[in-house]
Design a protein around this motif. Structure first.
Motif, PDB file in Angstrom:
ATOM      1  N   ALA A 250       5.495 -34.253 -24.422  1.00 16.53           N
ATOM      2  CA  ALA A 250       5.565 -35.643 -23.975  1.00 16.53           C
ATOM      3  C   ALA A 250       6.986 -36.188 -23.939  1.00 16.53           C
ATOM      4  N   HIS A 251       7.911 -35.589 -24.672  1.00 14.87           N
ATOM      5  CA  HIS A 251       9.284 -36.108 -24.711  1.00 14.87           C
ATOM      6  C   HIS A 251      10.146 -35.347 -23.698  1.00 14.87           C
ATOM      7  N   PRO A 252      10.996 -36.054 -22.949  1.00 14.62           N
ATOM      8  CA  PRO A 252      11.833 -35.349 -21.968  1.00 14.62           C
ATOM      9  C   PRO A 252      12.663 -34.223 -22.581  1.00 14.62           C
ATOM     10  N   TYR A 253      13.103 -34.380 -23.839  1.00 16.34           N
ATOM     11  CA  TYR A 253      13.895 -33.302 -24.443  1.00 16.34           C
ATOM     12  C   TYR A 253      13.044 -32.050 -24.652  1.00 16.34           C
ATOM     13  N   GLY A 289      20.398 -46.628 -29.946  1.00 17.00           N
ATOM     14  CA  GLY A 289      19.056 -46.397 -29.403  1.00 17.00           C
ATOM     15  C   GLY A 289      18.744 -44.923 -29.294  1.00 17.00           C
ATOM     16  N   CYS A 290      18.079 -44.553 -28.211  1.00 17.32           N
ATOM     17  CA  CYS A 290      17.657 -43.160 -28.039  1.00 17.32           C
ATOM     18  C   CYS A 290      18.868 -42.250 -27.893  1.00 17.32           C
ATOM     19  N   ARG A 291      18.868 -41.175 -28.658  1.00 14.91           N
ATOM     20  CA  ARG A 291      20.037 -40.279 -28.652  1.00 14.91           C
ATOM     21  C   ARG A 291      20.098 -39.407 -27.404  1.00 14.91           C
ATOM     22  N   LEU A 292      19.026 -39.390 -26.637  1.00 17.74           N
ATOM     23  CA  LEU A 292      19.050 -38.597 -25.402  1.00 17.74           C
ATOM     24  C   LEU A 292      19.563 -39.426 -24.225  1.00 17.74           C
ATOM     25  N   TYR A 293      19.880 -40.707 -24.479  1.00 13.83           N
ATOM     26  CA  TYR A 293      20.161 -41.650 -23.392  1.00 13.83           C
ATOM     27  C   TYR A 293      21.159 -41.105 -22.369  1.00 13.83           C
ATOM     28  N   SER A 294      22.272 -40.551 -22.848  1.00 11.19           N
ATOM     29  CA  SER A 294      23.337 -40.147 -21.915  1.00 11.19           C
ATOM     30  C   SER A 294      22.919 -38.984 -21.020  1.00 11.19           C
ATOM     31  N   ARG A 295      21.830 -38.297 -21.365  1.00 11.83           N
ATOM     32  CA  ARG A 295      21.439 -37.104 -20.598  1.00 11.83           C
ATOM     33  C   ARG A 295      20.057 -37.240 -19.956  1.00 11.83           C
ATOM     34  N   CYS A 296      19.381 -38.350 -20.219  1.00 12.74           N
ATOM     35  CA  CYS A 296      17.975 -38.444 -19.816  1.00 12.74           C
ATOM     36  C   CYS A 296      17.846 -38.966 -18.383  1.00 12.74           C
ATOM     37  N   PRO A 297      17.150 -38.242 -17.518  1.00 16.09           N
ATOM     38  CA  PRO A 297      16.992 -38.714 -16.133  1.00 16.09           C
ATOM     39  C   PRO A 297      16.081 -39.935 -16.015  1.00 16.09           C
ATOM     40  N   TYR A 298      15.333 -40.273 -17.061  1.00 13.56           N
ATOM     41  CA  TYR A 298      14.386 -41.401 -16.997  1.00 13.56           C
ATOM     42  C   TYR A 298      14.893 -42.624 -17.749  1.00 13.56           C
ATOM     43  N   ARG A 299      16.154 -42.626 -18.167  1.00 19.87           N
ATOM     44  CA  ARG A 299      16.649 -43.696 -19.047  1.00 19.87           C
ATOM     45  C   ARG A 299      16.605 -45.051 -18.343  1.00 19.87           C
ATOM     46  N   ARG A 300      16.513 -46.082 -19.154  1.00 18.14           N
ATOM     47  CA  ARG A 300      16.545 -47.464 -18.693  1.00 18.14           C
ATOM     48  C   ARG A 300      17.184 -48.302 -19.795  1.00 18.14           C
ATOM     49  N   ALA A 302      16.139 -50.518 -21.793  1.00 20.57           N
ATOM     50  CA  ALA A 302      15.382 -50.656 -23.046  1.00 20.57           C
ATOM     51  C   ALA A 302      15.597 -49.466 -23.983  1.00 20.57           C
ATOM     52  N   CYS A 303      16.037 -48.333 -23.435  1.00 18.62           N
ATOM     53  CA  CYS A 303      16.255 -47.146 -24.274  1.00 18.62           C
ATOM     54  C   CYS A 303      17.443 -47.336 -25.210  1.00 18.62           C
ATOM     55  N   LEU A 304      18.278 -48.354 -24.941  1.00 25.91           N
ATOM     56  CA  LEU A 304      19.436 -48.612 -25.798  1.00 25.91           C
ATOM     57  C   LEU A 304      19.089 -49.495 -26.993  1.00 25.91           C
ATOM     58  N   GLY A 307      15.911 -47.464 -32.151  1.00 22.44           N
ATOM     59  CA  GLY A 307      14.737 -46.587 -32.076  1.00 22.44           C
ATOM     60  C   GLY A 307      14.955 -45.545 -31.003  1.00 22.44           C
ATOM     61  N   PRO A 308      13.945 -45.193 -30.232  1.00 20.25           N
ATOM     62  CA  PRO A 308      12.547 -45.591 -30.365  1.00 20.25           C
ATOM     63  C   PRO A 308      11.868 -44.838 -31.508  1.00 20.25           C
ATOM     64  N   PRO A 309      10.818 -45.450 -32.096  1.00 20.29           N
ATOM     65  CA  PRO A 309      10.076 -44.745 -33.145  1.00 20.29           C
ATOM     66  C   PRO A 309       9.181 -43.665 -32.534  1.00 20.29           C
ATOM     67  N   ALA A 320       9.027 -39.716 -29.547  1.00 17.97           N
ATOM     68  CA  ALA A 320       9.919 -40.873 -29.673  1.00 17.97           C
ATOM     69  C   ALA A 320      10.552 -41.181 -28.321  1.00 17.97           C
ATOM     70  N   CYS A 321       9.759 -41.759 -27.417  1.00 15.56           N
ATOM     71  CA  CYS A 321      10.256 -42.101 -26.082  1.00 15.56           C
ATOM     72  C   CYS A 321       9.471 -43.309 -25.585  1.00 15.56           C
ATOM     73  N   ILE A 322      10.182 -44.328 -25.100  1.00 19.59           N
ATOM     74  CA  ILE A 322       9.467 -45.540 -24.685  1.00 19.59           C
ATOM     75  C   ILE A 322       8.570 -45.278 -23.476  1.00 19.59           C
ATOM     76  N   LEU A 323       8.937 -44.328 -22.634  1.00 20.09           N
ATOM     77  CA  LEU A 323       8.111 -44.052 -21.457  1.00 20.09           C
ATOM     78  C   LEU A 323       6.777 -43.429 -21.845  1.00 20.09           C
ATOM     79  N   VAL A 324       6.790 -42.675 -22.937  1.00 21.54           N
ATOM     80  CA  VAL A 324       5.541 -42.074 -23.404  1.00 21.54           C
ATOM     81  C   VAL A 324       4.551 -43.176 -23.740  1.00 21.54           C
TER      82      VAL A 324
HETATM   83  S1  SF4 Z   1      13.569 -43.355 -24.724  1.00 23.75           S
HETATM   84 FE1  SF4 Z   1      14.581 -43.517 -22.716  1.00 23.75          FE
HETATM   85  S2  SF4 Z   1      16.440 -42.245 -22.848  1.00 23.75           S
HETATM   86 FE2  SF4 Z   1      15.084 -41.687 -24.545  1.00 23.75          FE
HETATM   87  S3  SF4 Z   1      13.914 -39.954 -23.818  1.00 23.75           S
HETATM   88 FE3  SF4 Z   1      12.684 -41.774 -23.396  1.00 23.75          FE
HETATM   89  S4  SF4 Z   1      13.247 -42.413 -21.311  1.00 23.75           S
HETATM   90 FE4  SF4 Z   1      14.809 -40.962 -22.010  1.00 23.75          FE
END
Ligand code: SF4
Length: 343
Positions: A250-253, A289-300, A302-304, A307-309, A320-324
């Motif tokens: 479920a997590h992009p990473y 915020g989310c540590r994947l932010y700089s590399r995530c293709p789905y970032r927005r 709110a990811c900053l 969290g996310p928890p 731990a992804c708001i999109l999930v």
């Molecule tokens: S919280 Fe945002 S930056 Fe982090 S993995 Fe999810 S979509 Fe990507």
């Protein structure tokens, strides 16, 4: 993979480990190698801890055994709260919790015979007499598939696979309950990895062992673990059963990690794959915020936010992804395509 009962035997709560890093002559910064991780391992089960080099998984494993001191958090094994114990009490518990190291040659003292190496934990952690220790050492050799005449040899006289068998024998010498396996096969030839994994599974079944299996090798994790926690830059970003993590990540990473695994079946090669651009950020200069932010293709934006928890994806599956969170609420799948619809 060994079947386990559901009762938590090892419980980790909000574990943190910071290291001070010296900058210049007079100043330090804090490197948070392990950041607020929590999980349970049922008795007799194997929890896989997976992630790239430097994600904090080995530091977490060493903290669990108190080989290094955690900065904060709680570690319980059975009825014991290990974080409350003084160092002398931890030493007394050492026979019940052991580690198998990545580099089998480097972890065996070169000047000691195999007999002396296997006798050492018995001297330190048991009350056996000399005859009983001799018997136990011979039994250990047999348990790991080595011969009695190996007792008088030295580590350099063995192959890497045999050295790791000796490392495993040393770890089980005192009948431990819990073993941290730190990349136990990654330094070995591919041809002997399967033998060591089968040995570990067999010993787990015979002795009721509980394992934390640390690895960057997803195929090993898939075939040996009941549950999996995925770490990125010190945090657990996804946790669930092995079926959850490999069947519906479920997590992009996690999706990117799985996408990087070569697919042997030509029929499956057309499957959607996710690649993360850029490099892993420096652990002393982490994004908010989310540590994947700089590399995530789905970032927005709110990811900053902090969290996310870890959010519930399924019964024992969290990510731990708001999109999930949005995806689950909307009833979508967890594929990269489904996530990109939300981005
Ligand atoms: S919280 Fe945002 S930056 Fe982090 S993995 Fe999810 S979509 Fe990507």
């Amino acid at each position: 993979m060994t079947k386990a009962n559901g009762e938590a035997f090892v419980q980790i709560r909000n574990l943190r480990k910071d290291f001070p890093i010296r900058i210049g002559m007079f100043s330090h910064v804090r490197l948070r190698a392990v950041d607020d991780i929590s999980f349970d391992i049922p008795k007799g089960a194997t929890m896989g801890l997976v992630g790239e080099s430097g994600c904090g998984k080995t530091t977490a494993g060493r903290c669990l055994l108190r080989l290094i001191e955690p900065t904060s958090g709680e570690i319980r094994m059975g009825e014991h709260n290990l974080t409350d114990l003084k160092s002398e009490q931890v030493a007394q518990m050492r026979g019940r919790m052991q580690m198998v190291f990545q580099d089998p040659g480097g972890s065996l003292t070169p000047r000691m015979t195999i007999g002396a190496i296997l006798r050492e934990p018995l001297d330190l952690h048991t009350n056996l007499n000399a005859h009983e220790k001799d018997q136990r050492v011979r039994q250990l050799l047999s348990q790991v598939g080595l011969q009695p005449d190996h007792l008088t040899r030295y580590p350099h006289q063995f192959s890497g696979g045999q050295q790791q068998r000796i490392g495993v024998a040393r770890a089980i010498a005192t009948h431990p309950d819990f073993i941290v396996l730190d990349e136990p096969t990654s330094a070995l030839d591919v041809s002997v990895r399967g033998q060591i994994l089968r040995l570990l599974t067999q010993l787990q079944e015979e002795m009721g062992l509980t394992y934390l299996f640390i690895s960057h090798d997803l195929s090993v994790i898939k075939h040996t673990c009941n549950q999996v926690a995925v770490m990125y830059l010190g945090r657990i970003v996804e946790i669930g059963s092995t079926e959850d993590i490999f069947g519906s990540p479920a997590h992009p990473y996690t999706q990117a990690l799985l996408s990087a695994v070569p697919i042997p079946d030509p029929a499956q090669r057309g499957k959607e794959r996710l690649k993360l651009p850029g490099e892993v950020p420096s652990p002393i200069d982490l994004p908010p915020g989310c540590r994947l932010y700089s590399r995530c293709p789905y970032r927005r934006d709110a990811c900053l936010e902090p969290g996310p928890p870890l959010l519930q994806v399924g019964e024992s599956h969290k990510a731990a992804c708001i999109l999930v969170d949005e995806n689950v609420r909307l009833g979508g799948g967890n594929t990269p395509a489904a996530l990109s619809q939300l981005a």
